[in-house]
Design a protein around this motif. Sequence first.
Motif, mmCIF file in Angstrom:
data_model
loop_
_atom_site.group_PDB
_atom_site.id
_atom_site.type_symbol
_atom_site.label_atom_id
_atom_site.label_comp_id
_atom_site.label_asym_id
_atom_site.label_seq_id
_atom_site.Cartn_x
_atom_site.Cartn_y
_atom_site.Cartn_z
ATOM 1 N N TYR A 1 1.896 7.617 -6.080
ATOM 2 C CA TYR A 1 1.089 7.346 -4.884
ATOM 3 C C TYR A 1 1.823 7.550 -3.566
ATOM 4 O O TYR A 1 1.211 7.460 -2.504
ATOM 5 N N ALA A 2 3.112 7.811 -3.613
ATOM 6 C CA ALA A 2 3.882 8.005 -2.379
ATOM 7 C C ALA A 2 4.637 9.326 -2.413
ATOM 8 O O ALA A 2 5.804 9.403 -2.046
ATOM 9 N N TYR B 1 0.854 -1.192 0.000
ATOM 10 C CA TYR B 1 0.000 0.000 0.000
ATOM 11 C C TYR B 1 0.891 1.242 0.000
ATOM 12 O O TYR B 1 1.653 1.463 0.939
ATOM 13 N N CYS C 1 5.640 2.933 1.812
ATOM 14 C CA CYS C 1 4.935 1.779 1.257
ATOM 15 C C CYS C 1 4.795 0.772 2.393
ATOM 16 O O CYS C 1 5.792 0.383 3.006
ATOM 17 N N GLY D 1 7.195 9.408 0.425
ATOM 18 C CA GLY D 1 6.250 8.742 1.297
ATOM 19 C C GLY D 1 6.675 7.362 1.747
ATOM 20 O O GLY D 1 7.869 7.041 1.819
ATOM 21 N N LEU E 1 -6.485 1.377 7.247
ATOM 22 C CA LEU E 1 -6.285 1.958 5.919
ATOM 23 C C LEU E 1 -7.583 2.596 5.450
ATOM 24 O O LEU E 1 -8.670 2.058 5.682
ATOM 25 N N LYS E 2 -7.452 3.728 4.775
ATOM 26 C CA LYS E 2 -8.645 4.395 4.251
ATOM 27 C C LYS E 2 -9.260 3.591 3.108
ATOM 28 O O LYS E 2 -8.561 3.111 2.224
ATOM 29 N N THR F 1 1.541 5.351 0.070
ATOM 30 C CA THR F 1 0.867 6.507 0.629
ATOM 31 C C THR F 1 1.879 7.588 0.987
ATOM 32 O O THR F 1 3.099 7.386 0.870
ATOM 33 N N THR F 2 1.399 8.744 1.405
ATOM 34 C CA THR F 2 2.283 9.817 1.836
ATOM 35 C C THR F 2 2.837 9.495 3.225
ATOM 36 O O THR F 2 2.318 8.629 3.935
ATOM 37 N N HIS G 1 0.058 10.322 5.946
ATOM 38 C CA HIS G 1 -1.023 9.343 6.006
ATOM 39 C C HIS G 1 -0.502 7.958 6.392
ATOM 40 O O HIS G 1 -1.213 7.181 7.043
ATOM 41 N N GLY G 2 0.718 7.651 5.992
ATOM 42 C CA GLY G 2 1.293 6.361 6.356
ATOM 43 C C GLY G 2 1.519 6.238 7.846
ATOM 44 O O GLY G 2 1.194 5.213 8.455
#
Length: 217
Positions: free
Chosen positions: A78-79, A5, A86, A84, A21-22, A7-8, A11-12
């Motif tokens: 996405y990161a 997954y 993973c 970000g 997880l959203k 993400t930033t 958010h991570g």
Amino acid sequence: MRLYYFTTAEHGLAAIRDQRLKIAEVGKLNDPFEFLGLELSDPFARKKTKEIKKAIDSETGIVCLSKSWKHPLMWSHYADKHKGLCLGFDVHCKAEKVEYVAKRLTPDTLGANSLSELTNRQVTNSFFYKFEAWAYEAEYRLICSKTYRDAVTKLCFQHFGEDLTLKEVIVGCESTLSQWQIQEVLGSSKEAVDTFKVRPAFKTFEIVRDRRRNALK
């Protein structure tokens, strides 16, 4: 199955801290062809597909995961441009594999003679096909109920647990996060989770593990 997954950093860290997880809303995904893998020149098929998509969106959402953490575009898109995180999970529930195709699906692809003969199940199956340009994502999807909605954020979440167990925290090559920041949110689970930083490979267009002792300070 180990899935990832992206993400930033913000958010991570929040996901790790809150153990969740959203869940993405079907109607808010970044591809306008999402859940529209069928060739929809027939008005009946368009109506039926939209009705099923709307019904699914009212009750469920998805968590988008990838088979690999090594593709540079995943980190870029996405990161937060490699700044970000993973998160690697052992997934023990059913994860739907996305299939990538060059052309929109026709009825015979799904086992029907015409668009009007498609069953709801066949239409639903078409939702897991995407245009081949997205193949680098190597995507798997968790279909999640939207029964739990956070009172503050108004978002829905899938919680970690036996079906979704955090095993890796992978730090982007441009990230400024420290080992301490990650261990703080991991808490008592830090010994069970492999945490490491990555870098661009020297010989290929791939992201690889940075094995320098001080890579993650």
